[in-house]
Write a protein that holds these residues in place. Sequence first.
Motif, PDB file in Angstrom:
ATOM      1  N   LYS A   1      -7.048 -22.439  27.551  1.00  0.00           N
ATOM      2  CA  LYS A   1      -6.570 -21.781  26.325  1.00  0.00           C
ATOM      3  C   LYS A   1      -5.678 -20.587  26.662  1.00  0.00           C
ATOM      4  O   LYS A   1      -4.616 -20.387  26.056  1.00  0.00           O
ATOM      5  CB  LYS A   1      -7.774 -21.336  25.494  1.00  0.00           C
ATOM      6  N   ILE A   2      -6.107 -19.781  27.644  1.00  0.00           N
ATOM      7  CA  ILE A   2      -5.324 -18.610  28.064  1.00  0.00           C
ATOM      8  C   ILE A   2      -3.952 -19.039  28.554  1.00  0.00           C
ATOM      9  O   ILE A   2      -2.922 -18.434  28.216  1.00  0.00           O
ATOM     10  CB  ILE A   2      -6.075 -17.820  29.157  1.00  0.00           C
ATOM     11  N   ALA A   3      -3.935 -20.113  29.358  1.00  0.00           N
ATOM     12  CA  ALA A   3      -2.659 -20.584  29.896  1.00  0.00           C
ATOM     13  C   ALA A   3      -1.752 -21.123  28.805  1.00  0.00           C
ATOM     14  O   ALA A   3      -0.543 -20.832  28.764  1.00  0.00           O
ATOM     15  CB  ALA A   3      -2.918 -21.654  30.957  1.00  0.00           C
TER      16      ALA A   3
ATOM     17  N   TYR B   1      -9.521 -11.778  38.825  1.00  0.00           N
ATOM     18  CA  TYR B   1      -8.646 -12.386  39.813  1.00  0.00           C
ATOM     19  C   TYR B   1      -7.360 -12.793  39.121  1.00  0.00           C
ATOM     20  O   TYR B   1      -7.272 -12.843  37.891  1.00  0.00           O
ATOM     21  CB  TYR B   1      -9.317 -13.587  40.496  1.00  0.00           C
ATOM     22  N   THR B   2      -6.353 -13.095  39.918  1.00  0.00           N
ATOM     23  CA  THR B   2      -5.050 -13.487  39.383  1.00  0.00           C
ATOM     24  C   THR B   2      -5.008 -15.001  39.243  1.00  0.00           C
ATOM     25  O   THR B   2      -5.080 -15.730  40.242  1.00  0.00           O
ATOM     26  CB  THR B   2      -3.917 -13.008  40.303  1.00  0.00           C
ATOM     27  N   LEU B   3      -4.911 -15.468  38.024  1.00  0.00           N
ATOM     28  CA  LEU B   3      -4.822 -16.901  37.747  1.00  0.00           C
ATOM     29  C   LEU B   3      -3.363 -17.327  37.868  1.00  0.00           C
ATOM     30  O   LEU B   3      -2.473 -16.744  37.244  1.00  0.00           O
ATOM     31  CB  LEU B   3      -5.332 -17.196  36.331  1.00  0.00           C
ATOM     32  N   VAL B   4      -3.134 -18.346  38.695  1.00  0.00           N
ATOM     33  CA  VAL B   4      -1.781 -18.874  38.883  1.00  0.00           C
ATOM     34  C   VAL B   4      -1.581 -20.042  37.915  1.00  0.00           C
ATOM     35  O   VAL B   4      -2.391 -20.966  37.870  1.00  0.00           O
ATOM     36  CB  VAL B   4      -1.575 -19.351  40.336  1.00  0.00           C
ATOM     37  N   VAL B   5      -0.513 -20.008  37.136  1.00  0.00           N
ATOM     38  CA  VAL B   5      -0.194 -21.080  36.189  1.00  0.00           C
ATOM     39  C   VAL B   5       1.048 -21.805  36.691  1.00  0.00           C
ATOM     40  O   VAL B   5       2.092 -21.182  36.919  1.00  0.00           O
ATOM     41  CB  VAL B   5       0.056 -20.525  34.765  1.00  0.00           C
ATOM     42  N   GLN B   6       0.923 -23.128  36.873  1.00  0.00           N
ATOM     43  CA  GLN B   6       2.034 -23.935  37.378  1.00  0.00           C
ATOM     44  C   GLN B   6       2.526 -24.898  36.303  1.00  0.00           C
ATOM     45  O   GLN B   6       1.743 -25.406  35.497  1.00  0.00           O
ATOM     46  CB  GLN B   6       1.597 -24.745  38.598  1.00  0.00           C
TER      47      GLN B   6
END
Length: 778
Positions: free
Chosen positions: A750-752, A723-728
Amino acid sequence: MEDYFPFKDVEEKWHKRWEELFRCDVAKSENKFYCLMMFPYPSGNLHVGHGRNYIIGDALARFKMMEGANVLAPMGWDAFGLPAENAAIKNNIHPAEWTKNNIKRMKEQFDRWGVTYDWSREITSCEPEYYKWTQWLFIRLYKAGLAYKQAASVNWCPSCKTVLANEQVVGGECERCGSKVEQKKLEQWFFKTRKYAERLLQDLDKLPMAEVLIERGGVKEEGVRFIEEVKQIQVAEREKAQFTKKGFFTGCYAVNPATNKKIPVFLASYVLMEYGTGVVMGVPAHDQRDFEFVKESPLEIPVIQVIRPSGSHGELPELEAAYTNEGEMINSGPFDGIKNSIAMEKIYETLAEKGMAKKAVHYRLKDWLISRQRYWGAPIPMIHCKRCGTVPVPEEDLPVVLPEDVDFMPRGDGKSPLATSEEFVKTKCPVCGDDAERDTDTMDTFVDSSWYFLRYLSPNIDEKAFDSDLVNRWLPVDQYIGGIEHAILHLLYSRFIVKFLYDEGLIDFDEPFERLFTQGMIYRDGAKMSKSKGNVVSPEPLIEKYGADTVRIYTLFIGPPEKDAEWNDRAVEGAYRFINRVWRLYSKNAQLLDNVADRSVSIDPEALPAEMIPLYRKVQQTTHKVIEGVLGGSFHFNTAISSLMELTNEIYAFNERFKEEIAKQDEAIVGLFVLSIKNLLLLLSPMAPHLSEEIWERMGFKESIFKQTLPTVDSKYILAEKYTLVVQINGKIRAKIEVEKDTDSDKLKKIALENKRIAALKTITIPGKLVNIVVKER
């Protein structure tokens, strides 16, 4: 290659084939599914607003067939009554001719929509073969003491020139034509629905008390004048809060059983006989109507407050209006200080111990007034004899046939046009043989529609109204579908009749419908679609231009089926584009697909290359969404179509990406491509049947697509693999990252944080959705 679906060449072919497909063998009731659409008034042409009901029902019936159910989907015509008769009068044509022409026309419209029924079970309520049994039902009710005739003040529509049941008066107006309803006193036939009030959760009979009080008070003349004045006031006006509260003192007093004090008894203009017994205790301190009444009363009546606001103390100010909220009891002796809702029960218990009170439930339901002073209806099968009184027509003499050589224009004098036909009226008494007269009223069309769903199981038998054995095996109706405007009166009356037939031992169930679905209205230009508003859309020009499947898809896609929706002519083109995109998937690959029925196609998802998994997953997800959305009880055809549109896009993308491999007949890729198209057609077919049947046949399949089973779901592939992870950052989107499903919070964080654009101080992580990162502004 054909770029556009040739609907004009194929639609009629499939209509003829589906006639046999929908023919139900009711002798086999295993896995039965009785799918019933409310049968229509044949008073004019159908428009696209009507189509929502019938298209939903047709699509559901097709889905259930593919689910393996033995589907009964019949259709008939609610052909008697005011709608057809008023239209016939307006067009200066006999109601019988008008109705028959409209039935023929509406059947053609059903056919154009691709809406198919088991027409071998067609019934028409204005045919003697049907209304013979409506008359039989009347006689059964009469013999059971549930049909009677009496003089009554009734609702009279001066435009329709007939009596209306209370339920057909809305806001003091005729629900059919909108005319202001008047009150008349006429001899009328009623069914005793009140006897079933408790089982139907409705109303008890009224108790007339005014005449007795006037006699006892010795003020007869003035009282009669007051009553006559109030009779002229419409019920709807009397219910309004601002209505003037007129009263007449009878000269009588009642005794308050709790205090033994005398209470003056009034006749009042705002007390309605339709509520409870028509006798009420006036409480001016706590009812605004009573408060206003005593202010205008010629007698000095004290306003004693017995409920005070909770938590208030000291002397209360004089009331300027009735206090109608909750509170604590005052001026009530042993009940002072108790919350009023609790005190009511304690007061009852105290009076009950003294034998001065008992609980009773009062219902608002009145007896069903079924007489109509109109021509176009089933004649009431009763005979009036001077010697024997009123007697039923012998059952062996039914039907009492409605003569067609009668001036059918409504008279307006309280009598049916049948009263002008001496040949119809004059008869012999079946008891004594003397000269007698037939009843000239006809029955409300709601009587015709109160039992039609029973007749569908055996529409052609002559010896009885319905086959009890078949009816008991097929009913209650599994799914009833129709407009919300019929969901009150029709359901009330049909439930009453079914309960009566159950009590008579003719059926072994006492509720007619297992489930009811009422679709929303179709609006255009902000108003409900209707001929009177001039905003109807005929389906024929749209079908002629775009094809039936386009109209069906748009009708089902317009919004959630239970909600009202606005019709948009231009938006129909979007459905047309979708139909043709599906068609081109076939036509561009016809050489590959035309022989697919002769080849076995098996897919091992575990052996598929990674780049092919997304399409396989999409097929499984779409299959799950469509079947759950439609057959899960919500009838969300709109979301089902949306999912199929997405799947179509995925198949196109797959076709483009692997077109060379498909051309070379790569086994795995062709297998997945064919599986995707087959599932697309199977899931789409109930909603776009012409398109799906035609492609299915061209692919080499011999049996109808509706004799296939719905695709099964590989549940392992329902969830998305990624899925597409949204980073804000500070609530604003700064990155979108593809991540594996089931990634835990720590790894998501960690990915973000490893994203080179981000310098973080705080993160808020929601697995499966987003990581919100709060940073200092620079």
